[in-house]
Motif scaffolding. Sequence first.
Motif, mmCIF file in Angstrom:
data_model
loop_
_atom_site.group_PDB
_atom_site.id
_atom_site.type_symbol
_atom_site.label_atom_id
_atom_site.label_comp_id
_atom_site.label_asym_id
_atom_site.label_seq_id
_atom_site.Cartn_x
_atom_site.Cartn_y
_atom_site.Cartn_z
ATOM 1 N N CYS B 131 -62.220 -34.315 -8.726
ATOM 2 C CA CYS B 131 -60.989 -35.294 -7.259
ATOM 3 C C CYS B 131 -59.908 -34.706 -8.540
ATOM 4 O O CYS B 131 -58.675 -34.685 -7.870
ATOM 5 N N THR B 132 -59.394 -33.306 -8.212
ATOM 6 C CA THR B 132 -58.112 -32.523 -8.931
ATOM 7 C C THR B 132 -57.321 -32.553 -7.925
ATOM 8 O O THR B 132 -58.102 -32.415 -6.558
ATOM 9 N N ASP B 133 -56.208 -31.457 -8.001
ATOM 10 C CA ASP B 133 -55.802 -31.632 -6.529
ATOM 11 C C ASP B 133 -54.289 -30.137 -6.595
ATOM 12 O O ASP B 133 -54.112 -29.626 -5.909
ATOM 13 N N ASN B 134 -55.256 -28.405 -7.463
ATOM 14 C CA ASN B 134 -54.517 -27.200 -7.732
ATOM 15 C C ASN B 134 -56.293 -26.768 -8.291
ATOM 16 O O ASN B 134 -57.138 -26.710 -8.401
ATOM 17 N N PRO B 135 -56.304 -25.540 -7.270
ATOM 18 C CA PRO B 135 -56.886 -23.984 -7.480
ATOM 19 C C PRO B 135 -57.469 -23.551 -8.637
ATOM 20 O O PRO B 135 -58.791 -23.382 -9.315
ATOM 21 N N LEU D 118 -59.474 -26.051 0.785
ATOM 22 C CA LEU D 118 -58.302 -27.226 0.452
ATOM 23 C C LEU D 118 -58.232 -27.276 -1.104
ATOM 24 O O LEU D 118 -59.706 -27.210 -2.039
ATOM 25 N N HIS D 119 -57.232 -27.611 -1.642
ATOM 26 C CA HIS D 119 -57.042 -27.719 -2.987
ATOM 27 C C HIS D 119 -56.519 -29.442 -3.168
ATOM 28 O O HIS D 119 -55.754 -29.344 -4.453
ATOM 29 N N GLY D 120 -56.207 -30.246 -2.511
ATOM 30 C CA GLY D 120 -55.634 -30.939 -2.529
ATOM 31 C C GLY D 120 -56.450 -32.163 -2.897
ATOM 32 O O GLY D 120 -57.501 -32.168 -3.244
ATOM 33 N N GLY D 121 -55.385 -33.653 -3.501
ATOM 34 C CA GLY D 121 -56.856 -34.785 -4.358
ATOM 35 C C GLY D 121 -55.921 -36.235 -3.865
ATOM 36 O O GLY D 121 -56.191 -36.533 -4.479
#
Lengths: 289, 289, 121, 121
Positions: B131-135, D118-121
């Motif tokens: 549930c992260t937000d970066n590659p 996509l990379h966001g969360g």
Amino acid sequence: MASTQELSLEEYRRYGRQMILDNFGLPAQLKLRTSSVIVIGAGGLGCPALQYLVAAGVGTIGIVDHDTVEISNLQRQILHSEEKAGLNKALSAAEALTSINSNIKLITYPHAITPENSASLLEPFDIVLDCTDNPATRYLLSDTCVVLKKPLVSGAAQRFEGQLCTYNYGDGPCYRCLFPKPPRPEFAGSCTELGILGTVTGVIGNLQALEAIKIITGLHEGKPTLLLYSALSTNPFKSVKLRTRRPTCPACGVEGQKFGTIAATDYVAFCGGPRPDWETLGLYEGSNR
Amino acid sequence: MASTQELSLEEYRRYGRQMILDNFGLPAQLKLRTSSVIVIGAGGLGCPALQYLVAAGVGTIGIVDHDTVEISNLQRQILHSEEKAGLNKALSAAEALTSINSNIKLITYPHAITPENSASLLEPFDIVLDCTDNPATRYLLSDTCVVLKKPLVSGAAQRFEGQLCTYNYGDGPCYRCLFPKPPRPEFAGSCTELGILGTVTGVIGNLQALEAIKIITGLHEGKPTLLLYSALSTNPFKSVKLRTRRPTCPACGVEGQKFGTIAATDYVAFCGGPRPDWETLGLYEGSNR
Amino acid sequence: MSQSTLSIKVEFGGGLELLFSNQRSHKVSLPSHVPTAPPDANTTSEQGKKESGRPADITYLMYWMRDNLLKEREELFIENGTVRPGILVLVNDTDWELEGEGEYVLQDGDEIVFISTLHGG
Amino acid sequence: MSQSTLSIKVEFGGGLELLFSNQRSHKVSLPSHVPTAPPDANTTSEQGKKESGRPADITYLMYWMRDNLLKEREELFIENGTVRPGILVLVNDTDWELEGEGEYVLQDGDEIVFISTLHGG
Ligand SMILES: [Zn+2]
Ligand SMILES: [Zn+2]
């Protein structure tokens, strides 16, 4: 309207991540703030729908539920908590929601919606969310929304399946256009518990909030569709193209072409819950026959 | 295992509505109780995923997040609240979750996941939720899950779109099978805020919880699919059939057939956040080259 | 009259699958025209025979499903010659009302969905 | 060599649509075989001409899209003769790896999706 043209610094900070979206910005955020949504049912569908409506900044939100929190609800009704057992669900939900966003005006109706009060209950709101759990209230909400000319964002969930449809919006159908008469009570899924997986109500409730947000902000395409969700399928979602308003619909049809009637008994709760001394309201008699 | 064979009366009451589902019952509920899931990121995806994992009765849940609650999170991160501003997100989430279901063992990790700690962090858990937000973290989680042989339920959301895929499960692919090398940092969506609608993270996070529940209870079909979600489309969901594990995958491929390498720089955060003095862990060097 | 058969994908949802061996998806082959003489008098309904010889339509499919695959109470599927109240029929992901309802003539490869409206929340 | 054209539905997602007039869905008609002589030397790439005469495949479609519809920086779409890292291609709702990747020969009516992870969360 003057006071609605500006956001506070706190609101800019809070809503910034959605305001920078394409076709959103300040105008959409202001539309959200000046709009009102009433959610009927603060259960499996209502809890997630309410969470995301409140978080997104819908200015005024009504919550209708006559029921009280039970431990058996907590498997899916994620606004309630153990310590709220016994408390009315509308009040319990409002308490949880206030801590998410204290800017929102929450109006609680800790009682049932009935043919007698439905019109006055829904009238002050722009959009109605059907998060209920029985056919009688579904017909009552649809017929009332037709009379009041309000969009009805309807969610339903049972076992591993969910359905989502926005009725009475644009030239789309009302619930009765699709289902002119209620199933016979003995077939309507008995009120013995059918079982439900929490995430199924979660997904559908989330999508109900999204429908309302899309309608308010002008992002809704307006094409009548029904979304079918089957949680165990490899291809879990199916979007179905629906008919437009049916001229012969007993509720929303054209005067003189209507076929069939709206029976007072359509609103009789099929099972469970309080059974008041129902009678058809003049409102519906007058406008639908 | 003796103590895991029974549910308390409270548990029967709490989980009854899901236990009566087809192919669920007491066995599935006991599987949930004895299983463990670790959720990386208690933000837009993690909040709804955690809510429904806790509500459904997953016995042990780890929560990893180094970040603190900000007012700009509340538009979508629905476990946090105004009064929690400044608090660590893992701790804030755990507090909210405890009130939903005090039966669940919650383990909080209020720090970042790094190449140095990822293996020891994930090892005790059955399933990992990305549930992260970066590659950078996405590659790190995938590579670590390959080494540890754990399914990785990966969610992502940006603007009006979401994606869901369970990697490294059955003969399905890992993240690197699909995307062997990370996009160049300068193309990876700059870290300027891209914008996100709360309900989009809500829907994907919900579906992540469902994937985990399906895997645990044996209800998962095991076919590798990618779900694409586009909130503004009339046909918002598309389910895509994916390749199986790629023998040449630098992470999960067959020894001797692997092609390409896993660079230490793959795990360098592309932007924002703390930049520790990264170095590739022996674990990854040893098992992947 | 053609002797050929149509291959149709039939799906059930909303609980209707419980009437059909708890199986959501069925591949069925049925005559492209409504048979003149019932092959088996026991399993062919009066309504299904009516207007025999016409191209197979959804009404015929409905009776064919009843006669060949329905495991439980008919009244939960058919009422007054059409699907019972609360059931919506979809033709290739489109509301059957846009396609002629029961009179829609089946095409080889069609996907027909019978779905019961849900009431829970 | 055939002069006929293929009608292909091309979709973009995950932000890639921003490179293509911010339009997610495109209906394109392109030659069923890679042209031998570029109709316009300015807009046809070296790579696109390579192996001219072969049936149109996804690699050709990729260059065709670049030459005809790409509005912004090419390097966000193509790298080293294939889609740039982070892009997944789908052929009729299936991972292109199962269909031969860039060498998949286009069929009239195909739906090809280019999606950025996509990379966001
Ligand atoms: Zn109507
Ligand atoms: Zn791999």
